[in-house]
Design an enzyme around this catalytic site. Structure first.
Site, PDB file in Angstrom:
ATOM      1  N   GLU A 187       0.792  -1.223   0.000  1.00 16.22           N
ATOM      2  CA  GLU A 187       0.000   0.000   0.000  1.00 16.22           C
ATOM      3  C   GLU A 187       0.829   1.281   0.000  1.00 16.22           C
ATOM      4  O   GLU A 187       0.405   2.293  -0.543  1.00 16.22           O
ATOM      5  CB  GLU A 187      -0.944   0.009   1.219  1.00 16.22           C
ATOM      6  CG  GLU A 187      -2.113  -0.952   1.121  1.00 16.22           C
ATOM      7  CD  GLU A 187      -3.068  -0.600  -0.002  1.00 16.22           C
ATOM      8  OE1 GLU A 187      -3.373   0.602  -0.181  1.00 16.22           O
ATOM      9  OE2 GLU A 187      -3.497  -1.515  -0.719  1.00 16.22           O
ATOM     10  N   SER A 454     -58.658 -28.757  10.928  1.00 19.51           N
ATOM     11  CA  SER A 454     -58.818 -29.930  11.801  1.00 19.51           C
ATOM     12  C   SER A 454     -57.616 -30.197  12.686  1.00 19.51           C
ATOM     13  O   SER A 454     -57.688 -31.020  13.604  1.00 19.51           O
ATOM     14  CB  SER A 454     -59.125 -31.171  10.956  1.00 19.51           C
ATOM     15  OG  SER A 454     -60.374 -31.034  10.316  1.00 19.51           O
TER      16      SER A 454
END
Length: 839
Positions: A187, A454
């Site tokens: 960098e 049900s």
């Protein structure tokens, strides 16, 4: 630094550097005439009027302007007194002296020198403007981020992350030298030489970008990047670049280099929601930053330039390629020897903890995040949660639901479904909250409230069993009317006298309504509440047939309590929460409280078993005793099946989000089939993992069941030095074990010199997919061993199962005979949206 007071003017007043209020002029120039104007001329009158207008305007805005520019002047004064500014001014003056001397001797240079001076003045003025307009916070807006959550399955495998992983803040002494060298090499090679701005680096980047025809390299130093991350917005403007440069010079004058580098590593973004080197090390490699190897440090250093693109959990090859560039840079700068770099390239870094969260598990992870907030609140950063999720069962649940909806959904007008599986102690083992989490994050297990139909009869019949009814008790199936409401049976027929076992097994509505009237609806509601139903339950006759809305999780936990013989079951997902070395939560190992009405529970198990054995749930039959109940609402808007087998309790719901009717789907139809497919595969998977299932006989007492025999393993594959064309190995019925380089008919069918081989578990595709597989297998040895009857084979390539490779890469669909590992491979391809699952 204190602000300098204005100097006194010739009239005795303090002279401000900007005074628009019309100070008195010297008597020699107070006649109201501009120099050169003739007395009494028209220009004199115009100029006098203009002067008065300007003076009046200045009198109005002068105080406000003085106040504003006083602040700017103070800032400019501080800037002017800064040591870096003084050094720059001295250097400029020294450089200007010879130029000025030459300019005095050469007249034409005066204009050039004046132009240069003007340009320098404009640059300085713009610099002052950029600093004067710098916001208090630099323009950087920091959004609050949620604490990170690393989610682990029941077996300890990390499979998901949520929030931003922040990690520990490193001090300069804690920064590993290998990482510091790597980041500087790639960098900012001149980091220890420049003072915040690297002019040489700027020129180099400009030339390389010009040669490449676009931006290929940046010229910002680490200090400038730190300023941008910490103080400034990401706006790409000239003003922001000027602010960045000046602040970088200021930062270099305030902090030592090691502190700047440390702050940079603590603030940098490394992808995957990770900020800081220590957090990145924990996220990708499962270790603190101090333990990083050279290859791992190189990979992290390579990420900061393009973290989202190169994040190794998504693009491991790209991250490794960038790491190789970092290693080369370290060799060039002397930060590493060539031998060390070569060794690191031969053993590249490997991601050790969760990659992308499998899409289907997100419904479960959402629930975990909510549970964690309820247990420990916001909590500290970087918490790790051990959950109850069984990743194998999760993959099976997702695959079974998706395959059934893909196969029959359009024809039967079913667009959505949900599946939840839990153990009889409440641990949620699998959860599928919908067809596709990417399309809808609405969880139909926990959030969707639908009529259970049900399915609700469980509470009616259990209440009756508590009040003395028995499975063999008889009631009349006949037309029934309560007020103006007349319930009907499915199909519109009546059977006369029936036992409660038959009425429950065949889901006879009239009997359920009469039974609810006999035992009292308040008692039925109390039973439902006791088993964990928290939704609103109105005291109406139709409640007996499931007219109230509940969630799938509520109904499944109620059936789990009955299956376990417990008073109630509390569903849970979280077993343990850790934050670094601290345990924040441990779930108590307390078994469920046994039910007080064991006789009623035993009778209820009898009824539930009858549903699967002889009633509406026959499609759910599996290899061990099972029980459950179907549920279907009016016009087939909802279809359910919830049941248990061994220590598994599984709930299935199908329907449409807009509540539109399905095409005749009932609970005993598609939901029961999905339940059957899931439980069958789940039992086999758990047996393979060494978990013995227990069933319950009709008395409700657990009985040990032998685990289902594992699927026969693939026949042995030839040793590497064997002749690939040899066909002398045979299975027990005389079929040859085939070896060689086959032709591809489709992705599920191979041809060995006229011998057709069907790959177990794969529904093959032709066309482009088959051509790609053909290229992949060209001149490569494949060994295929017989599996089952007919032409079914399990094939191996370089020791890897070929069926699994095809399904994992989205080259085909799992067929009906697919084993759990093949279903898991298909689901992985579906989750990653590759091959035929790409959208």
């Amino acid at each position: 630094m204190t602000e300098r007071s204005p100097e006194p003017g010739s009239d005795g007043r303090n002279r401000d550097w900007l005074d628009l209020g019309g100070a008195a002029k010297p008597a020699a120039q107070s006649g109201g005439q501009p120099a050169g104007a003739k007395p009494g001329s028209r220009s004199e009158g115009l100029f006098a009027g203009f002067s008065r207008a300007v003076a009046g305007f200045g009198a109005r805005i002068g105080p406000a302007a003085r106040s504003g520019f006083s602040t700017v002047r103070a800032g400019a004064g501080r800037f002017a007194d800064h040591p870096a500014t003084r050094r720059a001014a001295a250097a400029t003056a020294a450089a200007w002296k010879p130029v000025a001397a030459v300019a005095r001797r050469v007249p034409w240079l005066r204009l050039t020198a004046g132009t240069a001076a003007l340009a320098v003045g404009l640059v300085l003025a713009y610099t002052v403007y950029a600093l004067a307009t710098l916001p208090v916070n630099g323009g950087l807006t920091v959004e609050p981020t949620a604490s990170a959550l690393v989610v682990k399955a029941a077996d300890g495998q990390a499979f998901a992350t949520r929030g931003v992983i922040k990690g520990a803040k490193l001090s300069p002494k804690e920064v590993p030298p290998v990482l510091a060298k790597a980041i500087v090499a790639i960098e900012d090679r001149r980091f220890y030489e420049h003072h915040g701005i690297d002019l040489r680096g700027l020129v180099r980047a400009a030339f390389r970008n010009a040669a490449a025809g676009g931006t290929r390299e940046g010229g910002s130093t680490l200090t400038q990047q730190l300023v941008r991350m910490s103080y400034l917005s990401q706006d790409r403007t000239l003003k922001r670049k000027v602010q960045e440069a000046v602040l970088a010079l200021w930062l270099e004058s305030q902090l030592p280099k090691d502190e700047i580098l440390t702050r940079y590593l603590n603030a940098a973004y490394f992808g995957a929601g990770v900020y800081g080197a220590d957090a990145a090390s924990q996220r990708y490699f499962g270790k603190p930053a101090k333990d990083l190897t050279l290859s791992e440090a190189a990979m992290l250093a390579g990420l900061v330039r393009a973290p989202s693109q190169l994040a190794p959990h998504r693009n491991l090859d790209g991250a490794r390629g960038r790491a190789a560039q970092v290693l080369d840079a370290m060799v060039e700068t002397g930060a590493a020897t060539k031998a060390e770099a070569d060794a690191a390239k031969r053993a590249p870094a490997t991601v050790r903890v969760p990659t992308e969260t499998p899409v289907g598990t997100n419904y479960f992870v959402d629930g975990v995040a909510e549970s964690v907030r309820g247990l420990i609140g916001a909590g500290p950063a970087d918490a790790t949660v051990r959950t109850t999720l069984d990743l194998t069962l999760q993959n099976i649940a997702e695959s079974v639901l998706a395959r059934r909806l893909d196969q029959d959904g359009e024809r039967r007008k079913v667009s959505q479904g949900a599946v939840v599986a839990m153990s009889t102690d409440g641990a949620i083992l699998a959860m599928v909250g919908g067809r596709d989490y990417a399309d809808s994050q609405f969880n139909r297990v926990t959030q969707a409230k639908r009529q259970p139909g049900s399915l609700f009869k469980l509470f009616v019949y259990l209440t009756a069993m508590r009040q003395g009814y028995r499975p063999d008790s008889t009631m009349m199936d006949r037309p029934t009317q309560i007020g103006e409401w007349e319930p009907e049976n499915y199909g519109g027929r009546y059977r006369g006298a029936v036992t409660l076992r038959t009425a429950f097994a065949h889901s006879i509505n009239t009997v359920a309504v009469q039974l609810a009237e006999a035992v009292g609806m308040p008692a039925v509601i109390e039973t439902a509440r006791g088993l964990g139903v928290t939704s609103d339950l109105p005291n109406l006759p139709s409640l007996a047939l499931g007219s109230a809305e509940t969630t799938l999780l509520e109904m499944t936990r109620a059936y789990a309590a009955v299956a376990a013989g417990a008073e109630s079951i509390e569903p849970y997902m979280v077993r343990q929460i850790l934050a670094r070395d601290q345990t924040l939560y441990n779930r108590p190992q307390t078994p469920p409280t046994p039910a007080r009405d064991q006789a009623a529970r035993t009778a209820m198990l009898d009824l539930l078993s009858a549903v699967v054995r002889e009633g509406t749930g026959k499609n759910a039959r599996v290899s061990i005793p099972a029980g459950g109940k179907t549920g279907t609402t009016q016009d087939s808007r909802d279809a359910w099946f919830v049941g248990f087998a061994g220590d598994l309790v599984v709930g299935v719901w199908l329907g449409n989000d807009d509540n539109s009717p399905m095409a005749g789907v009932t609970g005993g139809d598609m939901p029961a089939l999905i339940w059957h497919d899931f439980v069958t595969q789940a039992l086999a998977a758990r047996a393979k993992a060494g978990k013995v299932e227990t069933g319950k006989n009709e008395t409700g007492k657990p009985e040990a069941r032998a685990a289902p025999a594992p699927r026969p393993e693939t026949a042995s594959i030839a040793e590497p030095d064997a002749d690939p064309r040899t066909l002398n190995d045979r299975d027990p019925v005389g079929r040859a074990v085939l070896r060689g380089s086959p032709a591809v008919v489709d992705t599920g069918t191979l041809d060995f010199d006229g011998r057709t081989v069907r790959l177990v578990g794969v529904d093959g595709l032709s066309g482009r997919n088959a051509r790609e597989l053909g290229r992949y297998l060209r001149r490569r040895d494949v060994a295929c061993a017989p599996a089952g009857e007919g032409s079914a084979y399990r094939c191996s390539l370089d020791g890897k199962d070929l069926s699994e490779l095809i399904l994992f890469n989205g080259g085909g669909r799992a067929s009906a005979d697919a084993t759990p590992d093949l279903l898991a491979a298909e689901e992985q391809a579906r989750s990653n949206r590759i091959g035929i699952w790409r959208r």
